[in-house]
Design a protein around this motif. Structure first.
Motif, short mmCIF file in Angstrom:
data_model
loop_
_atom_site.label_atom_id
_atom_site.label_comp_id
_atom_site.label_asym_id
_atom_site.label_seq_id
_atom_site.Cartn_x
_atom_site.Cartn_y
_atom_site.Cartn_z
N LEU A 37 50.67 -37.33 -101.61
CA LEU A 37 50.63 -36.05 -100.90
C LEU A 37 50.79 -36.25 -99.40
CD1 LEU A 37 47.81 -34.15 -102.83
CD2 LEU A 37 50.28 -33.81 -102.99
N ALA A 38 50.17 -37.30 -98.85
CA ALA A 38 50.24 -37.53 -97.41
C ALA A 38 51.67 -37.77 -96.95
CB ALA A 38 49.35 -38.71 -97.02
N ILE A 39 52.43 -38.58 -97.70
CA ILE A 39 53.78 -38.92 -97.26
C ILE A 39 54.76 -37.78 -97.51
CG2 ILE A 39 54.60 -40.00 -99.40
CD1 ILE A 39 55.84 -42.21 -97.66
N THR A 40 54.47 -36.91 -98.48
CA THR A 40 55.36 -35.78 -98.73
C THR A 40 55.01 -34.55 -97.90
OG1 THR A 40 54.00 -35.18 -100.65
CG2 THR A 40 55.99 -36.49 -101.06
N SER B 207 43.94 -10.82 -106.73
CA SER B 207 42.93 -11.06 -105.70
C SER B 207 42.98 -12.53 -105.31
CB SER B 207 41.54 -10.66 -106.18
OG SER B 207 41.17 -11.45 -107.30
N THR B 208 42.72 -12.83 -104.06
CA THR B 208 42.85 -14.20 -103.58
C THR B 208 41.64 -14.58 -102.73
OG1 THR B 208 44.11 -13.42 -101.66
CG2 THR B 208 45.38 -14.15 -103.56
N LEU B 209 41.31 -15.87 -102.79
CA LEU B 209 40.27 -16.45 -101.94
C LEU B 209 40.87 -17.69 -101.28
CD1 LEU B 209 37.27 -16.24 -101.08
CD2 LEU B 209 36.77 -17.89 -102.90
N VAL B 210 40.82 -17.74 -99.96
CA VAL B 210 41.49 -18.79 -99.19
C VAL B 210 40.46 -19.78 -98.66
CG1 VAL B 210 43.05 -19.26 -97.25
CG2 VAL B 210 43.28 -17.13 -98.55
N ARG B 211 40.73 -21.08 -98.87
CA ARG B 211 39.86 -22.15 -98.38
C ARG B 211 40.70 -23.18 -97.62
NH1 ARG B 211 35.05 -22.23 -101.46
NH2 ARG B 211 35.12 -20.88 -103.32
N THR B 212 40.02 -24.00 -96.84
CA THR B 212 40.72 -25.06 -96.13
C THR B 212 41.15 -26.16 -97.11
OG1 THR B 212 38.63 -26.18 -95.64
CG2 THR B 212 39.53 -24.71 -93.94
N PHE B 213 42.17 -26.92 -96.72
CA PHE B 213 42.63 -28.07 -97.50
C PHE B 213 42.62 -29.29 -96.60
CE2 PHE B 213 46.30 -30.88 -98.27
CZ PHE B 213 45.91 -31.41 -99.49
N ASP C 61 38.62 -38.02 -95.70
CA ASP C 61 38.41 -38.60 -94.37
C ASP C 61 39.41 -38.09 -93.33
OD1 ASP C 61 36.33 -40.21 -95.45
OD2 ASP C 61 37.81 -41.66 -96.14
N HIS C 62 39.94 -36.89 -93.53
CA HIS C 62 40.86 -36.29 -92.57
C HIS C 62 40.36 -34.88 -92.23
CE1 HIS C 62 43.51 -39.54 -93.84
NE2 HIS C 62 44.35 -39.23 -92.86
#
Length: 225
Positions: A48-51, A196-202, A206-207
C-alpha cells in the motif's frame, strides 16, 4: 498504476494472465478492482505504501494470490517500482502458479471477512477529493457499480460529494469520526443508492494519518436485494 487517478494502465498480456479475452480487454482498470481480485497480498503495508505514496528509490518484491476469471486461485510474484517522477508505480507480474501453491489468508483475516458476512456494512479506503474508492477492506458491496466508475460516470453523486469532502477534511484536521450524512452512490442501470457514511482517518503503522485518504463506512439506508 497512477497515484493521480488510481487507475491501472495495463497491457493486454497482463489481462490475459487472468483469463481476459482480447475482445473484453480494456487498457485501464480501477486499482480497487485489481485489489479486490486478490486473495492474499504478502507485505500488505509495504504494498500500500509504494502504490499510494510512491517515492523515488522505493522498490518492493512480494507475492500475492489472485482469483482467475474462471474462479481458480493463482500465485503471482509482483515487483513494484515508482516511476521516475513518482506519479505512479510500475508493477511487473510473474505467474508462479505451476511452481508454488497460492497463498491463503490468515485466520484473523478470514475471521474479519466472515464476521462481516450477512451485514450491509462495507468499509472503503476513499479518496474524498476525487470521490473514488482506492480499495475495499473486506468484501465490496454487490449493490454498487463501483467497478465501472469513473468510466460510467462519478461514483459519488456530484451534489453530495461536497458533504463527503467536508467530513474528510474535518477528520484529517484532528476531529473524531464524522458522519457525512446520506449520500448517493452509483448503483446499476443508472440508479443512485442512498447510503449513510461514517468517515475516519487512515494511517499506516507508525505513520501519521494520511493527508488525502480516509476510511469510509458505508451502509445503505434501505435494504438492497
Amino acid at each position: 498504476m497512477s497515484s493521480s487517478d488510481w487507475l491501472i494502465h495495463q497491457t493486454w498480456e497482463s489481462g490475459a494472465m487472468s483469463g481476459t479475452l482480447i475482445e473484453d480487454w480494456t487498457p485501464t482498470a480501477l486499482s480497487s478492482d485489481y485489489i479486490n481480485r486478490s486473495i492474499k497480498i504478502e507485505k500488505e503495508q509495504e504494498f500500500l505504501a509504494i502504490t499510494l505514496a510512491p517515492k523515488p528509490g522505493m522498490v518492493l518484491n512480494t507475492w500475492c494470490s489472485v482469483r482467475h476469471d474462471e474462479g481458480h486461485p493463482m500465485q503471482w510474484q509482483a515487483i513494484l517500482r515508482p516511476t521516475a517522477d513518482a506519479a505512479g508505480t510500475r508493477i511487473l507480474y510473474h505467474d508462479f502458479t505451476d511452481v508454488y501453491p497460492p497463498s491463503v489468508p490468515s485466520l484473523a483475516e478470514m475471521g474479519l471477512q466472515q464476521g462481516l458476512e450477512g451485514s450491509n456494512v462495507h468499509i472503503a479506503l476513499f479518496d474524498a477529493a476525487r470521490g473514488s474508492v482506492v480499495l475495499w477492506i473486506g468484501r465490496p458491496p454487490e449493490w454498487l457499480a463501483w467497478q465501472y466508475a469513473p468510466l460510467n460516470g462519478p461514483f459519488v453523486h456530484p451534489e453530495d460529494l461536497p458533504q463527503l469532502q467536508a467530513a474528510a477534511k474535518r477528520v484529517n484536521s484532528g476531529e473524531p469520526p464524522q458522519s457525512s450524512g446520506v449520500i448517493r452512490l452509483q448503483g446499476f442501470d443508472g440508479h443512485w443508492v442512498e447510503s449513510s457514511t461514517l468517515v475516519r482517518t487512515f494511517q499506516f503503522n507508525d505513520h501519521p494519518p494520511h493527508a488525502e485518504l480516509t476510511l469510509v463506512q458505508i451502509t445503505p439506508t434501505r435494504e438492497q436485494g
